[in-house]
Design an enzyme around this catalytic site. Sequence first.
Site, PDB file in Angstrom:
ATOM      1  N   THR A 163       0.823  -1.216   0.000  1.00  9.35           N
ATOM      2  CA  THR A 163       0.000   0.000   0.000  1.00  9.35           C
ATOM      3  C   THR A 163       0.856   1.265   0.000  1.00  9.35           C
ATOM      4  O   THR A 163       0.518   2.251  -0.667  1.00  9.35           O
ATOM      5  CB  THR A 163      -0.914   0.012   1.247  1.00  9.35           C
ATOM      6  OG1 THR A 163      -1.740  -1.144   1.230  1.00  9.35           O
ATOM      7  CG2 THR A 163      -1.790   1.256   1.279  1.00  9.35           C
ATOM      8  N   PHE A 433      -2.938  -8.051   3.765  1.00  6.40           N
ATOM      9  CA  PHE A 433      -1.529  -7.765   4.036  1.00  6.40           C
ATOM     10  C   PHE A 433      -1.053  -6.470   3.393  1.00  6.40           C
ATOM     11  O   PHE A 433       0.090  -6.377   2.944  1.00  6.40           O
ATOM     12  CB  PHE A 433      -0.651  -8.948   3.605  1.00  6.40           C
ATOM     13  CG  PHE A 433      -1.303 -10.267   3.849  1.00  6.40           C
ATOM     14  CD1 PHE A 433      -1.421 -10.768   5.124  1.00  6.40           C
ATOM     15  CD2 PHE A 433      -1.868 -10.985   2.806  1.00  6.40           C
ATOM     16  CE1 PHE A 433      -2.076 -11.964   5.363  1.00  6.40           C
ATOM     17  CE2 PHE A 433      -2.519 -12.183   3.024  1.00  6.40           C
ATOM     18  CZ  PHE A 433      -2.619 -12.685   4.325  1.00  6.40           C
ATOM     19  N   CYS A 434      -1.923  -5.468   3.338  1.00  6.77           N
ATOM     20  CA  CYS A 434      -1.577  -4.184   2.731  1.00  6.77           C
ATOM     21  C   CYS A 434      -1.076  -4.364   1.300  1.00  6.77           C
ATOM     22  O   CYS A 434      -0.131  -3.696   0.866  1.00  6.77           O
ATOM     23  CB  CYS A 434      -0.521  -3.444   3.564  1.00  6.77           C
ATOM     24  SG  CYS A 434      -1.094  -2.959   5.185  1.00  6.77           S
ATOM     25  N   ASN A 435      -1.693  -5.284   0.576  1.00  4.66           N
ATOM     26  CA  ASN A 435      -1.304  -5.541  -0.807  1.00  4.66           C
ATOM     27  C   ASN A 435      -2.552  -5.933  -1.589  1.00  4.66           C
ATOM     28  O   ASN A 435      -2.765  -7.110  -1.909  1.00  4.66           O
ATOM     29  CB  ASN A 435      -0.242  -6.646  -0.886  1.00  4.66           C
ATOM     30  CG  ASN A 435       0.387  -6.762  -2.259  1.00  4.66           C
ATOM     31  OD1 ASN A 435      -0.228  -6.427  -3.275  1.00  4.66           O
ATOM     32  ND2 ASN A 435       1.622  -7.241  -2.310  1.00  4.66           N
TER      33      ASN A 435
END
Length: 874
Positions: A163, A433-435
């Site tokens: 992110t 997972f911030c992806n």
Amino acid sequence: MAGQAQSRAELQQQAAPPWGELLSFQYFQRLCPPGAGYGYSGGSMQGMRESEFRRLGGMTYLDHAGTALFPQSLLKEFTDDLSRNIYGNPHSQNISSKLTYDTIEHVRYRILQHFNTTAEDYTIIFTSGSTAALKLVAETFPWMPEGLGHPSSRFCYLTDSHTSVVGMRGITAAMNVLSVPVKPKEILLSEKNRVPAEEQNCMTPHLFCYPAQSNFSGIKYPLSWIQEIKSGKLCPIKTPGKWFVLLDAASYVSTSPLDLTVHQPDFIPISFYKIFGFPTGLGALLVNNQIAPFLRKSYFGGGTAAGYLAGEEFYSPRPSVAERFEDGTVSFLDIIALKHGFDALERLTGGMENIKHHTFALSHYTYTVLSTLKYANGAPIVRIYSDSDFSSPDVQGPIINFNVLDENGDVIGYSQVDKIASLYNIHVRTGCFCNTGACQQHLSLSNEDVKRNLQAGHVCGDDIDIIDGRPTGSVRISFGYMSTFEDAQTFLKFIIATRLSESDCKFPSQTTTRETITQNDHTANNNAKKYSLKTIISDTGHWNNSSAALKTPETSRAVVSESAIPVYRSGSKPITVTNIYLYPIKSCSAFEVSEWPVGNQGLLYDRSWMVVNQNGVCISQKQEPRLCLVHPIIDLEQKIMVIKAEGTDPLSVPLEENTGREIQIGQSKVCAHRVQTYDCGERIAEWFSELLGRQCRLIRQSSDFKGNANQKHEKGQATTVSLSLVNEAQYLLINTASILQLKEQITERLKEPLPTEELIQRFRANIVISATEFFEEEKWAEISIGALCFQVVGPCNRCQIICIDPQTGQRNEEFLQTLSSTRGRKTNFGIYLMNQSLCSSLPNILSVGSQVFPVLKEDKEIQSPLSNEEKTSG
């Protein structure tokens, strides 16, 4: 620790042959690929764990991609360093400051040495972390915006990016620079994007960002891309100009060596806690010195100026690139800690090359065994999201991303997997997972799917794991340099024991009814004193009229909403209240009563106190199961709370608030709600500290500051509700018919009797009722009990606290596992309630035996009120 030992023993027993060979160390050794090696020369893994990570105890920590764990020696050497030396502000010129400055410069060289480069090629700029380093690049890169009559810059990034990389486009957009996402497969075809020879002299700067290792799947993208893109052999998009490369190395460098002599990106952001575990909040941007002179900086902070004028637009930056970009005083003590981090890592492992092979051996083994696990019908137990076959540590990092499946191939939500794993003291990571890009790619989520999930209430980091039958995220495990074979083995045993040894527990059809438990079944052990409430009713200083509980922007609704449907129960037994419990001290034992006053925050004195650690953070049964052995008793006539525990003298606490000047006022958070509290004093703190064997204190919510939570009516109208120290809502209600149904399933699996009263106590409800049908309470929108009216807020999503025996404090994982399996992988049990306006002017007393009048709502699916954190009734 007893519960942890029990979990390990259960796994050993349940994961017996035919899985024994797969889970043996000999099989693990045979699976090790050529070149890979387990452990480090000079000592055993068990010895390292015992000396450096003893605090792990029976924990299986598998979130090393989230953060590494620091070794004990790192902390000791760092604190010894601080106790021996005086480190002053590096911007001063005295002796202690000069020592700090020189030590910081030494650490810079140590970092460069770690990445096999020198100060001639790269500069270290310290930041607060990788995210701050990325933001710095976005702000200072020499972008050429649109509309100036020449080719403009492009910001390109791989869709499989964190992110914080994608977020750079917010800054570039403000600079009128176009952002272009590029999918991994498109890079392989990017030779077609090479510009014509006549345009190759264009010097417009473009930036391409990609991760050296995906934090989602662990795939390692080719480092050869760096030179190929910089040279023009590969072009992310077809546009004239000069390409620069940012290599996001935060995930990669935690377990792999990065040689900047061989591969020379222009920017490398890193976070040191990913490597060492300590310090946190410190990272760096490694800048190639060839691009450094072209970076443009607007703001200048302390320590960055060679000279400036306050009354005139004059500023001259320091010549050093690092000093020019490090605004203010750097985190110099944390930087000094890095020196000890490098020392410890080298001493324990021998270097990053050894770590790469050690962690890959573990992930390769785990991946191989996971891939072979199947149900009796041949269906796989997990679906692994991977772009490699785990054949080489050069293309795959020690990360495994997956979802657990049932026998029909349907995904079991990551939230449920996480909860069950926590019962076995296994720590994993769940979500996206911030992806988001990789999550979309592997879970086949379209842009519209992501938007619809957001509209449905799902946000990053919550536990809404399944929407319309499709997963919103997944489960990730990752290994670090201190991971052992036993960690991998315990995880695999957990999967086998919970999926292949699980009995098929299903509820019968919901139309089936069961005979309701009689009131005497639940109240035989109810020896609570029936207090005279006259003095309490007249004492408005202790509690407020419940009509003041709601602060709504509009006039209070009618008791029965337009969309609600009254329940007609002709021929059925009336629904009555069978038990009333309050929990004066959060997470401690229940206090059962036959009648009790109701105030604007719920039952009077319910969760008005809580136990906190030395940092002021609430301690619950999750961290300290022995809290269930603490028995608070409220005496309304004497206006005291008596606290009892076996082996200790009773403790008396006044119910009247201490308003003296000597009290210590503080603020805490309970499940994201801010509350104001005051300390109950040293005498009580010593009692709890001695009982629990750790430093802790008892605090009480202050009446001057009430916790509030925003709830929503079924029409979406916002309501502000006054809360005590509860996690979620003012009341929790459960149904004895639902208890009996679950009891049947649990007893079958436990193979031993289970008292109904014990199961009721595990669910820590305020109100227990005797409805005829199990789970019919989930269809209700509102209920009235005597003169009291309540709004149904939503279901209670249960956690591991129901696994704790309220009589002994021992854990048994079977309770949450059975609840999850019998409820179709959900762990909802009971409903949350909040006060509504009064139905009459009668005293606000809740009594056992009172009849309950529910009101159905049209949409019988009650949504969980909050899902960013698992909720339970503490």
